[in-house]
Design a protein around this motif. Structure first.
Motif: not given
Length: 156
Positions: A78-87, A96-112
């Motif tokens: 799974l690739e996560m390219d979006d920004f996540l707010w703190e909430s 991701l845990r419930k879906a059984g995802i064991e890893s992901f690649v974070y490709t977001n480029r935001s300032t946060a």
């Protein structure tokens, strides 16, 4: 990434919610045409519509969106390219845990990005290192290989 029963069930929930939303919208127009804009029937419709919230939180929705974007790729990550707010971080990782995802690649480029990296760690994820993922995408009428630089996390 292949099929995932958890995310597919979430997609069915979204499809059902959208169908109900479309039915409410059509019913609104019928109420307006029959009773008018100032009617008690339309007032009741607005109350019903405001109670019909989207079925998922922002974090759950972003996990679903990340899966949808990467589900058709040959790669099994799974690739996560979006920004996540703190909430949103907790619900994102829990989904991701419930879906059984064991890893992901974070490709977001935001300032946060730094905030998200620390939030993933606070949720029990482990950063395993820098990586580049490559996938084929239809761009401007032709298939191209896209390379995205990211950070791989394991979900624990």
């Amino acid at each position: 990434m292949k099929t995932n029963a958890y995310f597919e069930a979430m997609m069915q929930t979204v499809r059902d919610w959208r169908a109900a939303r479309d039915e409410r919208s059509a019913r609104k127009q019928t109420i307006i045409d029959t009773y008018g804009w100032e009617s008690k029937e339309l007032e009741a419709w607005y109350k019903e519509d405001s109670a019909a919230k989207y079925p998922f939180t922002g974090g759950e929705g972003k996990a679903l969106q990340a899966w949808r974007i990467t589900a058709d790729r040959e790669e099994d990550e799974l690739e996560m390219d979006d920004f996540l707010w703190e909430s949103e971080t907790h619900d994102f990782i829990e989904t991701l845990r419930k879906a059984g995802i064991e890893s992901f690649v974070y490709t977001n480029r935001s300032t946060a990005v730094m905030e998200n990296l620390h939030a993933f760690a606070a949720e029990g994820c482990e950063m395993t290192g820098l990586c580049t993922i490559a996938y084929k995408a239809d761009r401007f009428g032709g298939e191209q290989t896209i390379e995205a630089k990211g950070i791989r996390f394991t979900v624990k």
